[in-house]
Design a protein around this motif. Structure first.
Motif, short mmCIF file in Angstrom:
data_model
loop_
_atom_site.label_atom_id
_atom_site.label_comp_id
_atom_site.label_asym_id
_atom_site.label_seq_id
_atom_site.Cartn_x
_atom_site.Cartn_y
_atom_site.Cartn_z
N GLY A 185 0.81 -1.19 0.03
CA GLY A 185 0.01 0.11 0.15
C GLY A 185 0.82 1.20 -0.07
O GLY A 185 0.35 2.14 0.01
N SER A 186 2.18 1.15 -0.08
CA SER A 186 3.06 2.45 0.27
C SER A 186 3.48 3.09 -1.06
O SER A 186 4.35 2.69 -1.55
N THR A 187 2.54 3.57 -1.72
CA THR A 187 2.67 4.09 -2.93
C THR A 187 2.95 5.75 -2.62
O THR A 187 4.03 6.61 -2.98
N ARG A 188 1.74 6.49 -2.07
CA ARG A 188 1.77 8.03 -2.10
C ARG A 188 2.53 8.41 -0.71
O ARG A 188 3.57 9.43 -1.11
N PHE A 189 2.64 7.76 0.20
CA PHE A 189 3.43 8.00 1.49
C PHE A 189 4.16 6.69 1.67
O PHE A 189 3.76 6.08 2.83
N PRO A 190 5.26 6.24 1.04
CA PRO A 190 5.77 5.20 1.22
C PRO A 190 6.64 5.08 2.57
O PRO A 190 7.21 5.89 3.33
N HIS A 191 6.49 3.68 3.13
CA HIS A 191 7.38 3.11 4.12
C HIS A 191 8.06 2.12 3.90
O HIS A 191 7.82 1.16 3.65
N GLY A 192 9.39 2.35 3.98
CA GLY A 192 10.51 1.40 3.61
C GLY A 192 10.63 0.47 5.10
O GLY A 192 11.16 1.03 6.10
N VAL A 193 10.38 -0.75 4.85
CA VAL A 193 10.38 -1.53 6.02
C VAL A 193 11.81 -1.92 6.23
O VAL A 193 12.19 -2.75 5.20
N ALA A 194 12.36 -1.87 7.32
CA ALA A 194 14.00 -2.28 7.47
C ALA A 194 13.94 -3.62 8.13
O ALA A 194 13.52 -3.95 9.18
N ILE A 195 14.56 -4.60 7.42
CA ILE A 195 14.66 -5.89 8.07
C ILE A 195 16.19 -6.47 8.08
O ILE A 195 16.84 -6.26 7.21
N THR A 196 16.41 -6.86 9.19
CA THR A 196 18.03 -7.18 9.42
C THR A 196 17.97 -8.67 8.76
O THR A 196 16.87 -9.28 8.69
N HIS A 197 19.24 -8.98 8.64
CA HIS A 197 19.48 -10.58 8.35
C HIS A 197 18.80 -11.46 9.51
O HIS A 197 18.29 -12.52 9.20
N HIS A 198 18.91 -11.10 10.81
CA HIS A 198 18.48 -11.95 11.65
C HIS A 198 16.97 -12.20 11.47
O HIS A 198 16.48 -13.22 11.77
N ALA A 199 16.35 -11.15 11.32
CA ALA A 199 14.80 -11.00 11.34
C ALA A 199 14.42 -12.09 10.39
O ALA A 199 13.42 -12.70 10.20
N LEU A 200 15.08 -11.56 9.02
CA LEU A 200 14.74 -12.42 7.65
C LEU A 200 14.99 -13.96 8.15
O LEU A 200 13.91 -14.68 7.74
N LEU A 201 16.00 -14.33 8.39
CA LEU A 201 16.33 -15.78 8.44
C LEU A 201 15.60 -16.52 9.75
O LEU A 201 15.10 -17.43 9.45
N ASN A 202 14.92 -15.81 10.59
CA ASN A 202 14.16 -16.13 11.75
C ASN A 202 12.72 -16.57 10.93
O ASN A 202 12.06 -17.63 11.18
N ASN A 203 12.24 -15.46 10.07
CA ASN A 203 10.92 -15.71 9.41
C ASN A 203 11.00 -17.03 8.43
O ASN A 203 10.10 -17.67 8.28
N LEU A 204 12.36 -16.93 7.78
CA LEU A 204 12.29 -17.92 6.81
C LEU A 204 12.29 -19.59 7.18
O LEU A 204 12.01 -20.40 6.84
#
Length: 575
Positions: A185-204
């Protein structure tokens, strides 16, 4: 002539469920096996087999090229996310170089050249990248966006044609940022979500455990790589969990959706494939009522048919089962899930084999109306979205943050290692949705016996006379009328000249006959009144007018803004 061979579904490399410190380590390990990514044309024919070993080789070369171009650790690299080997190599090249890749959308069929350039420009302003890298065929539009944003524009064909010179690359740490993800949904007022390696690998890792991956599993996907479900769920997760994957481009799926099912049918192992509800709906509509699905498809080995990214509609899921049961599709294969970019991706996944489970919730419980009023009971089917993934906690809370008990509807909050560190350079937006390590998802739902049920988006709620109404209910009511389908209708609240809040319903209309339009308005008005008890403003608008997010979902907020500003022009009412 040599026949192309896909990367194998199984190999001798022991599977690890994303138990790595960084994304680069995950690719380093996957590259020791023979699995990989496989790209197909619009008819489903294999055009390129790309083993993880080849991806790693190309990614390292891309990293050397980026370093030679002056890229430093922490720089943002904006990448137009076309499904193919170039984006894959550049994404991981940025990761190996210590930079933060930022996937940006391809142009869609919604809106024209100028709206796409403007969307890119706004997102470039948000992420402040060192360069924007794009495919050659988008050089005019992406180049214009880069110029407008004061960013270096780079044709990836030219970049990847330069000779790489090996250099020492930085060593990433788990708490370093791996990439920035824009939510759909982030087109007009975009929010870039910052994801760490640790967060990513935990979710994967949670994906691998939650889906109970087995050796015969193969992923098939048409989802775009600029959206979290496509990027994280169907690109990064297969690498970190060592799963061979077959891809159709999103635009090819849009033109020939049944090619998706052809790919699944050809897989001799077990298939894992995800789609939002509308993907299943399109396939059900495309299969002719005169055609037996079993004459073309064999879906008996489709082990996990994932569903997420929008509200899961049980009527659509049942329609898919009805259309493809004779091709071997099993309803128990459905895997409802719930997630969002701010949690990296997955918050909950249904235990495999349980399928779609629905609870009927009385409308008064959803809308906050006192029971016993003189009106018939109406129920809405709420789909079970599974149990919180490994390491994820979920709470349902009141508006003031007070935790609610079982089966009480409130705001969905989640907490866990895969929740974002925040929005890039936007502390106010971060503070607005995060508190003490907990994320306010912006969704409404309830918990029952450890399962999560999502009932809608809090920000989409229509409140009239103190009563809450979900726009999905109004839209669904209109969709039941002949000639309308999902995506044709947008419902939202407006304020009348008298200061009262009332629902407005925009309906894409394909007839040019004034008398027929008048009849449709009355039919729609009567239908909405019958379902909700409310009178609504009904506006008929031209086809393909309603705005979409970058992932193709209806954007009610943007539809409301365009309607109120006069940019969406309804058909005139005949005198």
């Amino acid at each position: 002539m040599t026949t192309l061979q896909s990367t194998p579904t199984q190999d001798a490399l022991p599977r690890r469920f994303a138990d790595f410190a960084t994304l680069g380590e995950a690719l380093d390990y996957a590259a020791q096996g023979t699995r990989g990514l496989n790209f197909h044309d619009a008819r489903g024919a294999l055009t390129r087999a790309y083993p993880f070993s080849a991806l790693r080789r190309d990614a390292l070369a891309a990293a050397w090229r980026l370093v030679a171009a002056g890229i430093k650790p922490g720089d943002r690299i904006a990448l137009v996310a076309e499904t193919g080997t170039e984006f894959a190599a550049l994404f991981f090249g940025a990761v190996y170089a210590g930079a933060w890749p930022v996937p940006l959308p391809l142009p869609t069929s919604f809106g024209g050249k100028e709206s796409y350039i403007d969307q890119l420009r706004v997102q470039l302003s948000s992420c402040d990248p060192t360069m924007l890298i794009y495919p050659p065929e988008l050089a005019v539009m992406a180049g214009a966006a880069a110029e407008a944003g004061g960013v270096q524009g780079v044709d990836w064909g030219e970049l990847l044609a330069t000779e790489p010179t090996p250099v020492a690359l930085p060593t990433a740490k788990g708490d370093d940022i791996a990439y920035l993800q824009y939510s759909s949904g982030s087109t007009r007022f975009p929010h870039g979500v910052a994801i760490t390696h640790h967060a990513l690998l935990n979710n994967l890792a949670a994906h691998g455990h939650g889906m109970e991956l087995i050796d015969s599993d193969r992923c098939i996907s048409w989802l775009p790589w600029y959206h979290d479900m496509g990027l994280v769920g169907c690109f990064l997760s297969p690498i970190a969990n060592q799963v061979s994957t077959d891809y159709l481009k999103t635009e090819d799926f849009a033109r020939r959706p049944l090619a998706w099912l052809d790919l699944i049918s050809r897989n001799q192992g077990t298939s894992i494939s995800y789609s939002p509800t509308f993907g299943y709906d399109i396939c059900s509509r495309r299969i002719s009522s005169q055609t037996r699905a079993s004459d073309r498809f064999d879906l008996s080995r489709w082990r996990l048919a994932g569903n997420g990214a929008d509200m899961i509609r049980p009527d659509v899921m049942q329609g898919f089962v009805d259309a493809f049961a004779d091709a071997g599709f099993k309803a128990s294969a459905f895997l409802p899930s719930y997630g969002l970019a701010e949690a990296t991706l997955a918050v909950s996944i249904m235990p495999p084999g349980e399928g779609i489970r629905v609870e009927l919730v009385e409308e008064t419980q959803l809308s906050g109306v006192a029971a016993g009023q003189d009106r018939p009971q109406r129920y809405r089917a709420i789909v079970n979205c599974g149990k919180p993934v490994r390491d994820m906690r979920v709470e349902i809370r009141e508006e003031d943050g007070t935790p609610l008990p079982e089966r009480a509807i409130g705001k969905v909050w989640c907490s866990g290692p895969s929740v974002m560190v925040g929005y890039f350079r936007d502390p106010d937006a971060t503070a607005a949705c995060m508190k003490d390590g907990w994320l306010d998802t912006g969704d409404m739902g309830y918990m029952s016996d450890g399962y999560i049920y999502i009932v809608g988006r809090a920000k989409d709620m229509i409140i009239v006379n103190g009563r809450n109404h979900w726009p999905q209910d109004i839209e669904w009511a209109v969709e039941q009328l002949p000639g309308f389908k999902q995506g044709d209708i947008a419902a939202f609240a407006i304020t009348t000249p008298g200061g009262e809040e009332t629902p407005a319903v925009l309906v894409q209309c394909r007839t040019s006959d004034d008398a027929e339009r008048t009849r449709l308005r009355e039919e729609i008005r009567d239908r909405v009144r019958a379902v909700t008890g409310m009178n609504c403003v009904i506006e008929l608008i031209p086809p393909r007018t309603l705005p979409r997010t970058s992932s193709g979902k209806l954007s009610r907020a943007k539809a409301r803004k365009l309607y109120l500003s006069g940019e969406i022009k309804p058909y005139a009412i005949a005198a």
